[in-house]
Scaffold this motif. Structure first.
Motif, PDB file in Angstrom:
ATOM      1  N   PHE A  86       0.851  -1.193   0.000  1.00  8.62           N
ATOM      2  CA  PHE A  86       0.000   0.000   0.000  1.00  8.62           C
ATOM      3  C   PHE A  86       0.882   1.236   0.000  1.00  8.62           C
ATOM      4  CE2 PHE A  86      -2.620   3.205   2.273  1.00  8.62           C
ATOM      5  CZ  PHE A  86      -3.663   3.284   1.366  1.00  8.62           C
ATOM      6  N   ASP A  87       0.587   2.186  -0.900  1.00 10.22           N
ATOM      7  CA  ASP A  87       1.391   3.403  -1.009  1.00 10.22           C
ATOM      8  C   ASP A  87       0.626   4.664  -0.628  1.00 10.22           C
ATOM      9  OD1 ASP A  87      -0.299   3.858  -3.169  1.00 10.22           O
ATOM     10  OD2 ASP A  87       1.305   4.366  -4.551  1.00 10.22           O
ATOM     11  N   GLY A  88      -0.541   4.522  -0.032  1.00  7.38           N
ATOM     12  CA  GLY A  88      -1.331   5.686   0.347  1.00  7.38           C
ATOM     13  C   GLY A  88      -2.401   6.018  -0.668  1.00  7.38           C
ATOM     14  N   THR A  89      -2.314   5.447  -1.881  1.00  8.37           N
ATOM     15  CA  THR A  89      -3.326   5.723  -2.900  1.00  8.37           C
ATOM     16  C   THR A  89      -4.178   4.500  -3.208  1.00  8.37           C
ATOM     17  OG1 THR A  89      -1.854   5.202  -4.764  1.00  8.37           O
ATOM     18  CG2 THR A  89      -1.882   7.492  -3.996  1.00  8.37           C
ATOM     19  N   ALA A  90      -3.553   3.317  -3.258  1.00 10.46           N
ATOM     20  CA  ALA A  90      -4.285   2.085  -3.601  1.00 10.46           C
ATOM     21  C   ALA A  90      -3.443   0.872  -3.202  1.00 10.46           C
ATOM     22  CB  ALA A  90      -4.569   2.048  -5.104  1.00 10.46           C
ATOM     23  N   PRO A  91      -4.089  -0.285  -3.041  1.00 12.20           N
ATOM     24  CA  PRO A  91      -3.320  -1.511  -2.745  1.00 12.20           C
ATOM     25  C   PRO A  91      -2.855  -2.205  -4.025  1.00 12.20           C
ATOM     26  CG  PRO A  91      -5.654  -1.958  -2.561  1.00 12.20           C
ATOM     27  CD  PRO A  91      -5.529  -0.492  -2.882  1.00 12.20           C
ATOM     28  N   LEU A  92      -1.805  -2.999  -3.902  1.00 16.78           N
ATOM     29  CA  LEU A  92      -1.265  -3.801  -4.997  1.00 16.78           C
ATOM     30  C   LEU A  92      -0.855  -5.137  -4.402  1.00 16.78           C
ATOM     31  CD1 LEU A  92       0.200  -3.626  -8.030  1.00 16.78           C
ATOM     32  CD2 LEU A  92       2.206  -3.518  -6.595  1.00 16.78           C
TER      33      LEU A  92
END
Length: 138
Positions: free
Chosen positions: A85-91
């Protein structure tokens, strides 16, 4: 100066910049919002792509924090799966044929690169190149 937030050319909302205003924003924000904001700043500083901007079949370099790490077999083959998670969306990051990798644990920051695939509506990186971030920088 107006108290209404403005958006800049990149589409981000520009907040009023007074010291008192920033203090009020930090006090009124939830812990999750503060962590997301910090992760987004880290993504920008490291020159990586935001996960929310990744599209299918695009080669990307992303960074973030591992939220979960699980062992889930795929077609009878072990697969280590982690949610980045980078603060915008999960991967979803998946290492096929691996039961564990030293250093891959929840809460760890890393940089991963590879080709994004879409699986069941979620972004996935299979067998990415990765770099663990030093523990002292967390």
């Amino acid at each position: 100066m107006s108290a209404v937030p403005r958006s800049d050319r990149s589409g981000r909302v520009e907040k009023p910049s007074g010291r008192f205003r920033r203090m009020l924003d930090r006090l009124s924000s939830s812990q999750e919002d503060l962590e997301s904001e910090e992760l987004q700043e880290d993504t920008h500083a490291s020159g990586c792509t935001r996960i929310s901007e990744c599209s299918d079949r695009q080669i990307v370099k992303v960074t973030g924090t591992l939220r979960t790490v699980t062992l889930r077999p795929r077609a009878g083959v072990p697969a280590l799966e982690a949610e980045l998670f980078d603060g915008t969306a999960p991967l979803d990051v998946v290492w096929l044929g691996r039961r564990s990798i030293v250093g891959i644990e929840p809460g760890r920051k890393l940089i991963a690169s590879g080709r994004v695939a879409m699986s069941h509506g979620r972004r996935v990186l299979f067998n990415p190149k990765y770099e663990l971030r030093p523990l002292g920088k967390e």
